[in-house]
Design an enzyme around this catalytic site. Structure first.
Site, PDB file in Angstrom:
ATOM      1  N   LYS A 158       0.834  -1.212   0.000  1.00  4.68           N
ATOM      2  CA  LYS A 158       0.000   0.000   0.000  1.00  4.68           C
ATOM      3  C   LYS A 158       0.866   1.259   0.000  1.00  4.68           C
ATOM      4  O   LYS A 158       0.512   2.272  -0.619  1.00  4.68           O
ATOM      5  CB  LYS A 158      -0.916  -0.014   1.223  1.00  4.68           C
ATOM      6  CG  LYS A 158      -1.828   1.219   1.371  1.00  4.68           C
ATOM      7  CD  LYS A 158      -2.706   1.439   0.148  1.00  4.68           C
ATOM      8  CE  LYS A 158      -3.871   2.381   0.394  1.00  4.68           C
ATOM      9  NZ  LYS A 158      -3.619   3.582   1.135  1.00  4.68           N
ATOM     10  N   GLU A 186       0.600   6.848  -6.632  1.00  5.77           N
ATOM     11  CA  GLU A 186      -0.531   7.786  -6.654  1.00  5.77           C
ATOM     12  C   GLU A 186      -0.044   9.240  -6.622  1.00  5.77           C
ATOM     13  O   GLU A 186      -0.583  10.104  -7.331  1.00  5.77           O
ATOM     14  CB  GLU A 186      -1.430   7.490  -5.461  1.00  5.77           C
ATOM     15  CG  GLU A 186      -2.654   8.361  -5.305  1.00  5.77           C
ATOM     16  CD  GLU A 186      -3.383   8.031  -4.019  1.00  5.77           C
ATOM     17  OE1 GLU A 186      -3.289   8.831  -3.069  1.00  5.77           O
ATOM     18  OE2 GLU A 186      -4.028   6.965  -3.954  1.00  5.77           O
TER      19      GLU A 186
END
Length: 303
Positions: free
Chosen positions: A166, A173
């Site tokens: 993550k 991102e």
């Protein structure tokens, strides 16, 4: 299946709703009396059948570590704790060892989906033992997007692998968001573009830059075409920093992430000291004009 959920904020509250919609019984605990199902962690654990599964969805860092430590004496052999927050992956080994002393299992789960996850499902990246993953699989299947499991869920590896995955996801991102942001600024700067939001919308089908982030950019521009209601200030969650730290430690070049992260740092400066130094040096060696500081930082006349 019946699980406990600690933390009923924006993410946790929506996760509780999605789980219930999918047939998973959930008992939730939150310090906020308006949203909690039970008055305490002890009451939450007491309400669960064995083996007890408790999902922790609270802010990363000390709050998560303290929550896991508070759960440890309440749980027994065969029970399971899942940390679904944005914890740093190095915390996972600590939490896992603490719970293992009582025979309690631990999984770390990176969760992506934000406020849209209730309807769209959540991308899940899990670290820990296969037996514990199998125990919690009905929960993971309820939370992930509809469709093939492998397109919304991964058992990434051992303890820490979920949060590490993550972390890298969030680093990517950062770069994607900043690329769209730079494109927006350039389109706005050129007078020949009459409708910047329409240009972005035209990219949402058939182009190689289409993505859910692009869809969200279009949504934001349709609500506020010039982004007049938003200050040019961006925080960072910490995972971008952690990703960059790992890049340095493993000698992996990540210039895109570094630039995106440093751009966020720049956004927090009303008057950048480094750019002041650049302006002063340009004035010294080339006689280039500088802007004098005025009543507010960065304002003033050009000399």
């Amino acid at each position: 299946m019946h699980i406990g959920l600690v933390g009923l904020g924006k993410m946790g509250g929506n996760m509780r709703a999605r789980l219930r919609d999918k047939g998973i019984e959930v008992t939730g605990y939150d310090p906020n009396p308006d949203v909690t199902d039970v008055p305490s962690l002890a009451a939450l654990v007491e309400a669960l059948p064995s083996p007890k599964v408790v999902w922790v969805m609270v802010p990363s860092g000390k709050i998560t570590r303290d929550t896991v430590a508070s759960l440890a004496p309440l749980l027994k052999d065969g029970d399971l704790v899942i940390d679904g927050g944005n914890s740093k992956w190095t915390d996972d080994e600590v939490n896992s060892k603490l719970l293992a002393e009582r025979g309690t299992g631990y999984l770390d789960c990176g969760v992506s989906g934000g406020v849209w996850g209730r309807d769209n499902g959540y991308g899940l990246m899990v670290g820990g033992a296969k037996g514990h993953v199998d125990l919690a699989m009905p929960v993971f299947d309820a939370l992930r997007p509809d469709g093939p499991r492998e397109e919304g869920f991964v058992h990434a590896g051992g303890t820490g692998a979920g949060h590490y995955s993550k972390m890298v996801h969030n680093g990517i991102e950062y770069g994607l968001m900043h690329a769209y942001a730079e494109g927006y600024e350039l389109l706005e700067a050129k007078g020949i573009i009459h409708d910047v939001p329409a240009v972005f919308k035209a990219w949402t089908r058939g182009t190689v830059v289409r993505s859910w982030l692009l869809d969200l950019m279009v949504r934001a521009l349709e609500e506020d075409p010039k982004l007049d209601n938003i200050r040019g200030y961006a925080q960072d969650s910490g995972e971008g920093r952690w990703t960059l730290e790992q890049a340095i430690e493993n000698a992996v070049p990540m210039p895109v992430l570094a630039a995106a992260l440093f751009a966020r740092f720049s956004s927090r400066q009303e008057d950048s000291p480094s750019i002041k130094a650049v302006a002063a040096l340009r004035n010294q060696f080339g006689g280039h004009a500088v802007t004098s500081a005025g009543p507010t930082s960065g304002a003033g006349s050009v000399s």
